[in-house]
Design a protein around this motif. Structure first.
Motif, PDB file in Angstrom:
ATOM      1  N   LYS A  57       0.751  -1.248  -0.086  1.00 63.23           N
ATOM      2  CA  LYS A  57       0.110  -0.076   0.045  1.00 63.23           C
ATOM      3  C   LYS A  57       0.863   1.014  -0.058  1.00 63.23           C
ATOM      4  CE  LYS A  57      -3.850  -1.601   2.591  1.00 63.23           C
ATOM      5  NZ  LYS A  57      -4.690  -1.524   3.729  1.00 63.23           N
ATOM      6  N   ARG A  58       2.026   1.292   0.687  1.00 62.94           N
ATOM      7  CA  ARG A  58       2.654   2.340   0.754  1.00 62.94           C
ATOM      8  C   ARG A  58       3.445   2.739  -0.329  1.00 62.94           C
ATOM      9  NH1 ARG A  58       5.557   0.941   5.042  1.00 62.94           N
ATOM     10  NH2 ARG A  58       7.432  -0.277   3.996  1.00 62.94           N
ATOM     11  N   ALA A  59       3.776   1.642  -1.281  1.00 62.29           N
ATOM     12  CA  ALA A  59       4.677   1.934  -2.702  1.00 62.29           C
ATOM     13  C   ALA A  59       3.468   2.402  -3.605  1.00 62.29           C
ATOM     14  CB  ALA A  59       4.983   0.687  -3.263  1.00 62.29           C
ATOM     15  N   VAL A  60       2.288   2.075  -3.603  1.00 66.24           N
ATOM     16  CA  VAL A  60       1.269   2.525  -4.344  1.00 66.24           C
ATOM     17  C   VAL A  60       0.951   4.077  -4.134  1.00 66.24           C
ATOM     18  CG1 VAL A  60      -1.206   2.164  -5.072  1.00 66.24           C
ATOM     19  CG2 VAL A  60       0.136   0.192  -4.873  1.00 66.24           C
ATOM     20  N   ALA A  61       0.758   4.175  -2.797  1.00 61.47           N
ATOM     21  CA  ALA A  61       0.473   5.559  -2.234  1.00 61.47           C
ATOM     22  C   ALA A  61       1.535   6.632  -2.596  1.00 61.47           C
ATOM     23  CB  ALA A  61       0.128   5.577  -0.831  1.00 61.47           C
ATOM     24  N   LEU A  62       2.849   6.037  -2.717  1.00 59.95           N
ATOM     25  CA  LEU A  62       4.168   6.807  -2.807  1.00 59.95           C
ATOM     26  C   LEU A  62       3.992   7.347  -4.300  1.00 59.95           C
ATOM     27  CD1 LEU A  62       6.338   8.263  -1.647  1.00 59.95           C
ATOM     28  CD2 LEU A  62       7.806   6.265  -1.952  1.00 59.95           C
ATOM     29  N   VAL A  63       3.846   6.148  -5.243  1.00 62.27           N
ATOM     30  CA  VAL A  63       3.695   6.589  -6.602  1.00 62.27           C
ATOM     31  C   VAL A  63       2.663   7.609  -6.874  1.00 62.27           C
ATOM     32  CG1 VAL A  63       3.157   5.605  -8.833  1.00 62.27           C
ATOM     33  CG2 VAL A  63       4.677   4.444  -7.460  1.00 62.27           C
ATOM     34  N   VAL A  64       1.298   7.311  -6.388  1.00 61.08           N
ATOM     35  CA  VAL A  64       0.420   8.427  -6.612  1.00 61.08           C
ATOM     36  C   VAL A  64       0.581   9.560  -5.972  1.00 61.08           C
ATOM     37  CG1 VAL A  64      -2.114   8.636  -5.874  1.00 61.08           C
ATOM     38  CG2 VAL A  64      -1.501   6.507  -6.724  1.00 61.08           C
ATOM     39  N   ALA A  65       1.152   9.755  -4.780  1.00 61.21           N
ATOM     40  CA  ALA A  65       1.447  11.148  -4.124  1.00 61.21           C
ATOM     41  C   ALA A  65       2.499  11.660  -5.025  1.00 61.21           C
ATOM     42  CB  ALA A  65       1.921  11.047  -2.917  1.00 61.21           C
ATOM     43  N   ALA A  66       3.603  10.869  -5.469  1.00 62.37           N
ATOM     44  CA  ALA A  66       4.470  11.721  -6.553  1.00 62.37           C
ATOM     45  C   ALA A  66       3.882  12.149  -7.793  1.00 62.37           C
ATOM     46  CB  ALA A  66       5.436  10.771  -6.774  1.00 62.37           C
ATOM     47  N   ALA A  83       3.980  18.512  -2.841  1.00 60.21           N
ATOM     48  CA  ALA A  83       4.423  17.233  -3.350  1.00 60.21           C
ATOM     49  C   ALA A  83       5.097  16.536  -2.341  1.00 60.21           C
ATOM     50  CB  ALA A  83       5.055  17.505  -4.580  1.00 60.21           C
ATOM     51  N   GLY A  84       6.002  17.508  -1.624  1.00 62.19           N
ATOM     52  CA  GLY A  84       6.838  16.844  -0.630  1.00 62.19           C
ATOM     53  C   GLY A  84       6.047  16.410   0.752  1.00 62.19           C
ATOM     54  N   ALA A  85       5.076  17.211   0.927  1.00 63.14           N
ATOM     55  CA  ALA A  85       3.982  16.835   2.090  1.00 63.14           C
ATOM     56  C   ALA A  85       3.553  15.530   1.597  1.00 63.14           C
ATOM     57  CB  ALA A  85       3.041  18.051   2.383  1.00 63.14           C
ATOM     58  N   LEU A  86       3.120  15.299   0.450  1.00 65.99           N
ATOM     59  CA  LEU A  86       2.330  14.082   0.008  1.00 65.99           C
ATOM     60  C   LEU A  86       3.190  12.988   0.017  1.00 65.99           C
ATOM     61  CD1 LEU A  86       0.100  15.534  -3.047  1.00 65.99           C
ATOM     62  CD2 LEU A  86      -0.843  14.861  -0.608  1.00 65.99           C
ATOM     63  N   VAL A  87       4.278  12.970  -0.453  1.00 68.68           N
ATOM     64  CA  VAL A  87       5.474  11.839  -0.379  1.00 68.68           C
ATOM     65  C   VAL A  87       5.829  11.548   1.141  1.00 68.68           C
ATOM     66  CG1 VAL A  87       5.909  11.887  -2.765  1.00 68.68           C
ATOM     67  CG2 VAL A  87       7.364  13.197  -0.883  1.00 68.68           C
ATOM     68  N   GLY A  88       5.722  12.679   2.013  1.00 63.29           N
ATOM     69  CA  GLY A  88       6.351  12.559   3.205  1.00 63.29           C
ATOM     70  C   GLY A  88       5.140  11.953   4.190  1.00 63.29           C
ATOM     71  N   LEU A  89       4.090  12.215   3.856  1.00 60.00           N
ATOM     72  CA  LEU A  89       2.765  11.541   4.737  1.00 60.00           C
ATOM     73  C   LEU A  89       2.759  10.163   4.639  1.00 60.00           C
ATOM     74  CD1 LEU A  89       0.050  14.127   4.260  1.00 60.00           C
ATOM     75  CD2 LEU A  89       1.052  13.665   6.318  1.00 60.00           C
ATOM     76  N   VAL A  90       2.958   9.569   3.229  1.00 57.53           N
ATOM     77  CA  VAL A  90       3.036   8.074   3.370  1.00 57.53           C
ATOM     78  C   VAL A  90       4.167   7.363   3.612  1.00 57.53           C
ATOM     79  CG1 VAL A  90       0.903   8.540   1.720  1.00 57.53           C
ATOM     80  CG2 VAL A  90       3.414   8.182   0.836  1.00 57.53           C
ATOM     81  N   SER A  91       5.057   8.193   3.950  1.00 58.47           N
ATOM     82  CA  SER A  91       6.510   7.390   4.295  1.00 58.47           C
ATOM     83  C   SER A  91       6.358   7.031   5.620  1.00 58.47           C
ATOM     84  CB  SER A  91       7.790   8.469   4.186  1.00 58.47           C
ATOM     85  OG  SER A  91       7.653   8.904   2.791  1.00 58.47           O
ATOM     86  N   LYS A  92       7.077   5.952   5.947  1.00 55.07           N
ATOM     87  CA  LYS A  92       7.035   5.138   7.268  1.00 55.07           C
ATOM     88  C   LYS A  92       7.853   5.924   8.266  1.00 55.07           C
ATOM     89  CE  LYS A  92       7.480   0.540   8.910  1.00 55.07           C
ATOM     90  NZ  LYS A  92       7.976  -0.981   8.628  1.00 55.07           N
ATOM     91  N   THR A  93       8.920   6.389   8.126  1.00 58.55           N
ATOM     92  CA  THR A  93       9.514   7.066   9.118  1.00 58.55           C
ATOM     93  C   THR A  93       9.860   8.852   8.437  1.00 58.55           C
ATOM     94  OG1 THR A  93      11.832   6.446   8.603  1.00 58.55           O
ATOM     95  CG2 THR A  93      10.583   5.297  10.415  1.00 58.55           C
ATOM     96  N   LEU A  94      10.235   9.590   9.470  1.00 56.51           N
ATOM     97  CA  LEU A  94      10.891  10.911   8.894  1.00 56.51           C
ATOM     98  C   LEU A  94      11.989  11.085   8.099  1.00 56.51           C
ATOM     99  CD1 LEU A  94      10.358  13.979   9.044  1.00 56.51           C
ATOM    100  CD2 LEU A  94      11.720  13.820  11.238  1.00 56.51           C
ATOM    101  N   PRO A  95      13.129  10.222   8.295  1.00 52.90           N
ATOM    102  CA  PRO A  95      14.094  10.116   7.377  1.00 52.90           C
ATOM    103  C   PRO A  95      13.734   9.704   5.989  1.00 52.90           C
ATOM    104  CG  PRO A  95      14.834   9.324   9.719  1.00 52.90           C
ATOM    105  CD  PRO A  95      13.423   9.597   9.744  1.00 52.90           C
ATOM    106  N   ARG A  96      12.966   8.652   5.948  1.00 50.08           N
ATOM    107  CA  ARG A  96      12.726   8.228   4.702  1.00 50.08           C
ATOM    108  C   ARG A  96      11.540   9.343   4.167  1.00 50.08           C
ATOM    109  NH1 ARG A  96      10.677   1.826   5.343  1.00 50.08           N
ATOM    110  NH2 ARG A  96      12.646   1.049   5.948  1.00 50.08           N
ATOM    111  N   ALA A  97      10.804  10.041   4.747  1.00 46.35           N
ATOM    112  CA  ALA A  97      10.002  11.070   4.180  1.00 46.35           C
ATOM    113  C   ALA A  97      11.068  12.164   3.571  1.00 46.35           C
ATOM    114  CB  ALA A  97       9.077  11.702   5.249  1.00 46.35           C
TER     115      ALA A  97
END
Length: 152
Positions: A57-66, A83-97
């Motif tokens: 789900k995270r991978a799909v959401a990341l592609v959609v957010a991008a 866009a940064g906020a969108l890809v950050g919201l679906v990321s697992k941790t802050l460093p990954r965001a």
């Protein structure tokens, strides 16, 4: 072995108290307290929590957010923050965001160069003062927007 030690060992084997935590477990607990590996805050919507916990789900959401973020950035430069906020919201941790925000910035630069019908990458980089602003905005704005992950 003393009687107390035998009792404690028997209790541990029976599913009672666990042995003292190791140094690695204590470090992980400290990182969880800092929010790097820990659970989402109580106010995080359940939808985001389920997306962040499932890799597919995270991978799909990341592609959609991008994709949505790229569309927003195409319309206006403030879309880079969104866009940064969108890809950050679906990321697992802050460093990954933050990393996702930086990768999105690189994607924006590649899309900008490829979308120009008359200017190649070398010509784009030769337009010196404006290119500094374009590169800085492409990397800093999405990374800054992705810091929203630290709050939600």
């Amino acid at each position: 072995m003393s009687g107390d030690a035998v009792e404690a060992e028997a209790e541990t084997e029976a599913g009672g108290e666990s042995p003292a935590p190791t140094d690695v477990e204590e470090e992980q607990k400290d990182e969880e307290d800092n929010g790097l590996l820990g659970p989402d805050p109580k106010w995080t919507p359940a939808v985001l929590t389920s997306i962040r916990s499932d890799p597919r789900k995270r991978a799909v959401a990341l592609v959609v957010a991008a994709a949505v973020g790229l569309g927003l950035a195409w319309v206006h430069w403030l879309g880079l923050f969104a866009a940064g906020a969108l890809v950050g919201l679906v990321s697992k941790t802050l460093p990954r965001a933050v990393l996702a925000g930086l990768v999105f910035g690189a994607l924006v630069l590649v899309a900008t160069v490829l979308a120009s019908p008359v200017m190649g990458a070398a010509e784009f980089l030769s337009v010196t003062p404006p290119v500094y602003v374009a590169v800085a905005a492409a990397f800093l704005a999405p990374a800054w927007g992705s810091l929203l992950r630290g709050a939600v």
